[in-house]
Write a protein that holds these residues in place. Structure first.
Motif, PDB file in Angstrom:
ATOM      1  N   GLN A  69      42.713  46.109  37.382  1.00  0.00           N
ATOM      2  CA  GLN A  69      41.897  45.998  38.590  1.00  0.00           C
ATOM      3  C   GLN A  69      40.718  45.058  38.385  1.00  0.00           C
ATOM      4  N   GLN A  70      40.069  45.149  37.227  1.00  0.00           N
ATOM      5  CA  GLN A  70      38.939  44.249  36.953  1.00  0.00           C
ATOM      6  C   GLN A  70      39.394  42.793  36.935  1.00  0.00           C
ATOM      7  N   CYS A  71      40.560  42.534  36.374  1.00  0.00           N
ATOM      8  CA  CYS A  71      41.073  41.163  36.340  1.00  0.00           C
ATOM      9  C   CYS A  71      41.439  40.684  37.739  1.00  0.00           C
ATOM     10  N   LYS A  72      42.053  41.538  38.539  1.00  0.00           N
ATOM     11  CA  LYS A  72      42.392  41.167  39.921  1.00  0.00           C
ATOM     12  C   LYS A  72      41.127  40.874  40.726  1.00  0.00           C
ATOM     13  N   ASP A  73      40.077  41.660  40.486  1.00  0.00           N
ATOM     14  CA  ASP A  73      38.810  41.459  41.202  1.00  0.00           C
ATOM     15  C   ASP A  73      38.111  40.178  40.771  1.00  0.00           C
ATOM     16  N   ARG A  74      38.285  39.773  39.527  1.00  0.00           N
ATOM     17  CA  ARG A  74      37.516  38.663  38.957  1.00  0.00           C
ATOM     18  C   ARG A  74      38.218  37.312  39.035  1.00  0.00           C
ATOM     19  N   THR A  85      42.575  50.114  34.799  1.00  0.00           N
ATOM     20  CA  THR A  85      41.200  49.633  34.988  1.00  0.00           C
ATOM     21  C   THR A  85      41.087  48.160  34.623  1.00  0.00           C
ATOM     22  N   ASP A 141      41.383  34.697  40.505  1.00  0.00           N
ATOM     23  CA  ASP A 141      42.295  34.458  41.623  1.00  0.00           C
ATOM     24  C   ASP A 141      43.753  34.542  41.208  1.00  0.00           C
TER      25      ASP A 141
END
Length: 172
Positions: free
Chosen positions: A42-47, A39, A49
């Motif tokens: 994924q949050q870091c990848k979404d936030r 989780t 670049d």
């Protein structure tokens, strides 16, 4: 997954009146640990670049920061208490409720333009995270943000941190 159900509350630790949030029960649960790292990844990848380095604070920041760095394709940089790193270090002193403490990082760990995420298990008063941010910024690196598993909201830790994104998975 209800991560709060995997965290044990220990009253009066390390001193009377403190309710300690013990993550060892989360760490021993394979599904909970996997869910936490996945989780957060994924949050870091979404936030963000591109993260060049994940910086983790001694010692629980090492536990979550290393697998997160691996998942993100980034390097991992440890920030330690004094006297634990073998090469030349940069350091920062910071105030505690009861005195002064110090953190250190290898001088050659980061450099101008590196894109950095700081990770720890918990943010409470924010002193350690703010001091780590100072170390990162002293190197000329770009502080992208912070990621914590737990935030103790009533202690005002966010207010001590630079104005960058702060990700948390659980709030108390």
């Amino acid at each position: 997954m209800d991560l709060k159900s995997l965290i044990r509350d220990i009253p009066d630790f390390p001193k009377p009146g403190i309710l300690f949030r013990d993550i060892t029960t989360l760490l021993r649960n394979p599904d909970g640990l996997r869910h936490t790292v996945d989780t957060l990844t994924q949050q870091c990848k979404d936030r963000f670049d591109k993260i060049d380095y994940v910086v983790g604070m001694e010692s629980r920041g090492f536990i979550f920061g290393t697998p997160l760095a691996y998942q993100l394709g980034a390097g991992f940089i440890p920030v330690r208490k004094p006297g634990k790193l073998p090469a030349a270090v940069c350091r920062v002193e910071y105030e505690l409720e009861y005195g002064v403490d110090r953190l250190e990082m290898h001088e050659d760990a980061l450099g101008e333009g590196c894109r950095v995420l700081i990770v720890d298990d918990l943010i409470a008063t924010g002193g350690t995270a703010a001091a780590t941010a100072q170390l990162v910024q002293q190197t000329g690196s770009e502080l992208l943000g912070f990621a914590f598993i737990i935030e103790l909201q009533g202690l005002g830790g966010r207010e001590k941190l630079p104005d960058v994104p702060i990700l948390t998975l659980i709030e108390y």
